[in-house]
Design a protein around this motif. Structure first.
Motif, mmCIF file in Angstrom:
data_model
loop_
_atom_site.group_PDB
_atom_site.id
_atom_site.type_symbol
_atom_site.label_atom_id
_atom_site.label_comp_id
_atom_site.label_asym_id
_atom_site.label_seq_id
_atom_site.Cartn_x
_atom_site.Cartn_y
_atom_site.Cartn_z
ATOM 1 N N ASN A 270 0.834 -1.205 0.000
ATOM 2 C CA ASN A 270 0.000 0.000 0.000
ATOM 3 C C ASN A 270 0.868 1.254 0.000
ATOM 4 O OD1 ASN A 270 -2.007 1.876 0.271
ATOM 5 N ND2 ASN A 270 -2.682 1.201 2.285
ATOM 6 N N GLU A 271 1.908 1.271 0.830
ATOM 7 C CA GLU A 271 2.781 2.442 0.915
ATOM 8 C C GLU A 271 3.573 2.657 -0.374
ATOM 9 O OE1 GLU A 271 5.136 1.649 4.355
ATOM 10 O OE2 GLU A 271 3.496 2.091 5.749
ATOM 11 N N ASN A 272 3.961 1.577 -1.039
ATOM 12 C CA ASN A 272 4.748 1.683 -2.267
ATOM 13 C C ASN A 272 3.878 1.764 -3.523
ATOM 14 O OD1 ASN A 272 7.096 1.534 -0.754
ATOM 15 N ND2 ASN A 272 7.164 -0.697 -0.874
ATOM 16 N N GLU A 273 2.577 1.862 -3.317
ATOM 17 C CA GLU A 273 1.616 1.978 -4.410
ATOM 18 C C GLU A 273 1.762 0.833 -5.408
ATOM 19 O OE1 GLU A 273 1.745 5.897 -6.070
ATOM 20 O OE2 GLU A 273 1.368 6.827 -4.137
ATOM 21 N N MET A 274 1.892 -0.361 -4.857
ATOM 22 C CA MET A 274 1.979 -1.576 -5.665
ATOM 23 C C MET A 274 0.629 -2.288 -5.600
ATOM 24 S SD MET A 274 5.733 -2.851 -4.441
ATOM 25 C CE MET A 274 5.724 -4.289 -5.471
ATOM 26 N N PRO A 275 0.375 -3.222 -6.488
ATOM 27 C CA PRO A 275 -0.884 -3.980 -6.406
ATOM 28 C C PRO A 275 -0.963 -4.703 -5.064
ATOM 29 C CG PRO A 275 0.321 -4.539 -8.414
ATOM 30 C CD PRO A 275 1.181 -3.617 -7.625
ATOM 31 N N GLU A 276 -2.070 -4.562 -4.380
ATOM 32 C CA GLU A 276 -2.182 -5.140 -3.044
ATOM 33 C C GLU A 276 -3.274 -6.193 -2.936
ATOM 34 O OE1 GLU A 276 -4.567 -1.889 -0.651
ATOM 35 O OE2 GLU A 276 -2.817 -0.990 -1.599
ATOM 36 N N GLU A 277 -3.941 -6.497 -4.017
ATOM 37 C CA GLU A 277 -5.043 -7.461 -3.962
ATOM 38 C C GLU A 277 -4.558 -8.841 -3.519
ATOM 39 O OE1 GLU A 277 -8.812 -8.728 -3.883
ATOM 40 O OE2 GLU A 277 -8.159 -6.669 -4.203
ATOM 41 N N VAL A 278 -3.412 -9.269 -4.017
ATOM 42 C CA VAL A 278 -2.871 -10.583 -3.642
ATOM 43 C C VAL A 278 -2.619 -10.633 -2.139
ATOM 44 C CG1 VAL A 278 -0.898 -12.135 -3.938
ATOM 45 C CG2 VAL A 278 -1.825 -10.899 -5.902
ATOM 46 N N ARG B 207 -4.047 -8.701 0.178
ATOM 47 C CA ARG B 207 -5.321 -8.592 0.895
ATOM 48 C C ARG B 207 -6.006 -9.961 0.968
ATOM 49 N NH1 ARG B 207 -7.644 -4.517 -1.685
ATOM 50 N NH2 ARG B 207 -6.786 -3.023 -0.236
ATOM 51 N N VAL B 208 -5.991 -10.712 -0.127
ATOM 52 C CA VAL B 208 -6.590 -12.054 -0.143
ATOM 53 C C VAL B 208 -5.850 -12.968 0.833
ATOM 54 C CG1 VAL B 208 -6.943 -14.107 -1.593
ATOM 55 C CG2 VAL B 208 -7.499 -11.833 -2.483
ATOM 56 N N ARG B 209 -4.532 -12.848 0.863
ATOM 57 C CA ARG B 209 -3.740 -13.667 1.772
ATOM 58 C C ARG B 209 -4.055 -13.333 3.236
ATOM 59 N NH1 ARG B 209 2.523 -13.448 2.889
ATOM 60 N NH2 ARG B 209 2.751 -15.380 4.044
ATOM 61 N N VAL B 210 -4.163 -12.035 3.557
ATOM 62 C CA VAL B 210 -4.477 -11.618 4.932
ATOM 63 C C VAL B 210 -5.857 -12.123 5.328
ATOM 64 C CG1 VAL B 210 -5.032 -9.601 6.366
ATOM 65 C CG2 VAL B 210 -2.944 -9.617 5.011
ATOM 66 N N ASP B 211 -6.846 -11.966 4.432
ATOM 67 C CA ASP B 211 -8.197 -12.436 4.743
ATOM 68 C C ASP B 211 -8.222 -13.937 4.954
ATOM 69 O OD1 ASP B 211 -9.134 -9.849 4.574
ATOM 70 O OD2 ASP B 211 -9.897 -10.045 2.513
ATOM 71 N N GLY B 212 -7.474 -14.670 4.151
ATOM 72 C CA GLY B 212 -7.399 -16.120 4.312
ATOM 73 C C GLY B 212 -6.778 -16.510 5.641
ATOM 74 N N LYS B 213 -5.716 -15.815 6.048
ATOM 75 C CA LYS B 213 -5.057 -16.115 7.327
ATOM 76 C C LYS B 213 -5.977 -15.790 8.505
ATOM 77 C CE LYS B 213 -1.151 -17.713 5.885
ATOM 78 N NZ LYS B 213 -0.792 -19.106 6.096
ATOM 79 N N LYS B 214 -6.725 -14.690 8.390
ATOM 80 C CA LYS B 214 -7.665 -14.350 9.465
ATOM 81 C C LYS B 214 -8.741 -15.417 9.596
ATOM 82 C CE LYS B 214 -7.243 -9.309 9.494
ATOM 83 N NZ LYS B 214 -7.942 -8.038 9.243
#
Length: 177
Positions: free
Chosen positions: A122-130, A132-139
C-alpha cells in the motif's frame, strides 16, 4: 406606642408604598393581644382525570421508560438466547495445550507477516489485492483454528467432568492429620 388594633390612613399608605396594598387588619380580642385574621383558602382545583393511564404511584419511575434487555432484543428481531450463548462463550477463557498454543502463535506470526506485506504494498503503491486475499485467508484460518480448539477443549472438559485445575495423581486432599 402604636395600637395594633387600630387602623389609620398612615398604615395603608405605608403598605401601598411597599407594593402590598392595604395592611392586614388585626382583630383585637378583649381578653388578649391582637390576632391575625384566619387565612381564607380557595377550594382545590379540579383533580386530574382519573383515566386508566394514570399509574398507581405518583412518583416517576427512576428508570424512565427502560425495558429489559430481552424486550429490546426481541423488538429488534434478535433471539436473546443466542446473545446469551455468545456472551457465555466469550466469558469462558480459552485454555490451550502447548501444541495448540504453538500452532496459534505460528499462525499469528504468518498473519502479522502478511499484514506487513499488505502495508508495504500500500505504501509503495503496488498492487495489493494478492496481499489482501492472503491476509483475509489467514484471518479466516485463525478464527477456524480457535473455534476448533475451543470445541475440542470443551469436549475434553465435559468428558473429564472437572473444569478446575488438575491435580497430580496421588495428590488428593490430606486426611488423618
Amino acid at each position: 406606642m402604636p395600637n395594633w388594633g387600630d387602623t389609620n390612613d398612615n398604615d395603608d399608605d405605608y403598605c401601598a408604598d411597599r407594593g402590598g396594598g392595604s395592611a392586614p387588619v388585626a382583630s383585637v380580642t378583649p381578653a388578649g393581644p391582637p390576632t391575625r385574621q384566619r387565612l381564607q383558602l380557595k377550594p382545590r382545583s379540579a383533580v386530574r382525570s382519573t383515566g386508566a393511564s394514570v399509574s398507581s404511584s405518583s412518583k416517576p419511575s427512576p428508570f424512565g421508560a427502560a425495558r429489559t434487555r430481552e424486550e429490546v432484543l426481541a423488538s429488534k428481531g434478535i433471539d436473546p438466547k443466542l446473545v446469551e450463548a455468545r456472551i457465555e462463550r466469550k466469558a469462558v477463557p480459552l485454555r490451550l495445550s502447548k501444541d495448540q498454543d504453538e500452532d496459534l502463535r505460528a499462525l499469528r506470526a504468518e498473519l502479522a507477516h502478511a499484514e506487513a506485506a499488505l502495508r508495504s504494498a500500500n505504501e509503495n503503491e503496488m498492487p495489493e489485492e494478492v496481499h489482501r486475499v492472503r491476509v483475509d485467508g489467514k484471518k479466516k484460518e485463525l478464527d477456524e483454528m480457535i473455534e476448533q480448539f475451543r470445541t475440542v477443549n470443551l469436549e475434553k472438559q465435559k468428558a473429564g467432568g472437572s473444569d478446575g485445575p488438575r491435580s497430580k495423581p496421588g495428590m488428593g486432599p490430606v486426611s488423618g492429620r
